[in-house]
Design a protein around this motif. Structure first.
Motif, PDB file in Angstrom:
ATOM      1  N   ALA A  16      -2.694 -19.422  23.000  1.00 24.44           N
ATOM      2  CA  ALA A  16      -2.079 -20.350  23.955  1.00 24.44           C
ATOM      3  C   ALA A  16      -1.231 -19.600  24.973  1.00 24.44           C
ATOM      4  O   ALA A  16      -1.248 -19.915  26.175  1.00 24.44           O
ATOM      5  CB  ALA A  16      -1.224 -21.369  23.211  1.00 24.44           C
ATOM      6  N   ILE A  26      -1.239 -28.320  29.852  1.00 27.91           N
ATOM      7  CA  ILE A  26      -0.941 -28.651  28.453  1.00 27.91           C
ATOM      8  C   ILE A  26      -2.039 -29.532  27.875  1.00 27.91           C
ATOM      9  O   ILE A  26      -2.521 -29.312  26.756  1.00 27.91           O
ATOM     10  CB  ILE A  26       0.430 -29.350  28.347  1.00 27.91           C
ATOM     11  N   GLU A  61      -2.173 -19.689  28.863  1.00 27.32           N
ATOM     12  CA  GLU A  61      -1.229 -20.205  29.858  1.00 27.32           C
ATOM     13  C   GLU A  61      -0.943 -19.141  30.910  1.00 27.32           C
ATOM     14  O   GLU A  61      -0.923 -19.430  32.115  1.00 27.32           O
ATOM     15  CB  GLU A  61       0.065 -20.643  29.178  1.00 27.32           C
ATOM     16  N   GLY A  82      -4.500 -28.203  25.079  1.00 23.89           N
ATOM     17  CA  GLY A  82      -4.372 -28.963  23.829  1.00 23.89           C
ATOM     18  C   GLY A  82      -5.718 -29.461  23.334  1.00 23.89           C
ATOM     19  O   GLY A  82      -6.036 -29.365  22.137  1.00 23.89           O
ATOM     20  N   THR A  86       0.763 -27.315  23.140  1.00 27.97           N
ATOM     21  CA  THR A  86      -0.696 -27.274  23.049  1.00 27.97           C
ATOM     22  C   THR A  86      -1.163 -27.001  21.620  1.00 27.97           C
ATOM     23  O   THR A  86      -2.115 -27.632  21.149  1.00 27.97           O
ATOM     24  CB  THR A  86      -1.264 -26.192  23.983  1.00 27.97           C
TER      25      THR A  86
END
Length: 259
Positions: A200, A135, A204, A139, A78
């Motif tokens: 990130a 992702i 996540e 991203g 990402t």
């Protein structure tokens, strides 16, 4: 020794430990992360199972290795998406300016106006759950922040004498942007990357905790925390292990960024 240097050293050590943990998990885990054994459910940490077992009898140490690998992989991809597309957009926007810059910046302003986790929820609700979709969603969300950082650096650097000399010598715009200007943005971009990696990992873990990211039986640190909350009193080691890994990783990158 300066405080910043100490922070960088401590942060590098913490990140290094986590990287070694992840790299070992790529090639070896003591047990199959998804192997269930009803005879050892919710077993406390021991020499047989270092971090104990979960409610399905799965080895938590092995699942932490697998979950950390998944979390790091998602974070790397990402952030890479954000860096690549954000750098290109920021360089073009900052170098050419004008109406192109206005269009790019207004789109970025709109994306940055909303909390990133809220936008991620919207993207995932449209795309569906799963590792690939999270992702893609994260991203896309990282592109604006990197684009803004690169744009501001490009605007400042393109006014320097060596860039003007390159123009006078007939260098193409692409060469000036990607050979003369962008290398000078690396220091500030590196700092943005460490912050982005931190975000990130947390994003996540948060999405997987809500059940919108990595799906079972695949291991994820956030997913493990979600599954462990029911057993927080009867089997606290279930939540402690993945929680410590997240905290140490985020702390390590934060200290590195400060240094």
């Amino acid at each position: 020794m300066k405080t910043k240097n100490i922070n960088f050293i401590i942060g590098s050590i913490l990140v290094g430990i986590m990287l070694v943990f992840v790299l070992i998990g790529i090639f070896y885990t003591p047990y199959n992360p998804n192997q269930m054994d009803g005879s050892v459910k919710n077993m406390a940490p021991s020499f047989t199972h270092f971090f104990g077992t979960d409610n399905f009898g799965r080895d938590i140490f092995s699942r932490c290795m697998e979950g950390a690998k998944t979390t790091f992989l998602v974070a790397i991809i990402t952030v890479s998406i954000g860096v690549i597309f954000g750098t290109v957009i920021g360089a073009i926007s900052g170098y050419y300016g004008g109406i192109l810059d206005e269009i790019f910046m207004r789109i970025i302003d709109v994306l940055l106006a909303f909390p990133s986790i809220l936008l991620a929820l919207v993207f995932v609700s449209v795309l569906g759950t799963g590792t690939f979709n999270i992702i893609v969603a994260l991203g896309i969300l990282f592109i604006p922040s990197f684009a803004r950082v690169v744009r501001s650096e490009v605007i400042a650097i393109k006014q320097l004498d060596y860039v003007k000399n390159a123009k006078l010598m007939g260098a193409s715009s692409l060469r000036i942007m990607f050979v003369h200007i962008l290398p000078s943005t690396f220091p500030i971009l590196l700092s943005a990357i460490t912050i982005g990696f931190n975000n990130a990992i947390l994003a996540e873990a948060g999405m997987s905790y809500l059940g919108l990211g990595v799906q079972p039986p695949e291991a994820s640190l956030g997913r493990m925390l979600s599954e462990a909350q029911t057993y927080i009193f009867s089997a606290p080691w279930y939540a402690i292990a993945p929680g410590i890994i997240i905290v140490v990783t985020v702390l390590g990158f934060s200290l590195m960024n400060e240094g």
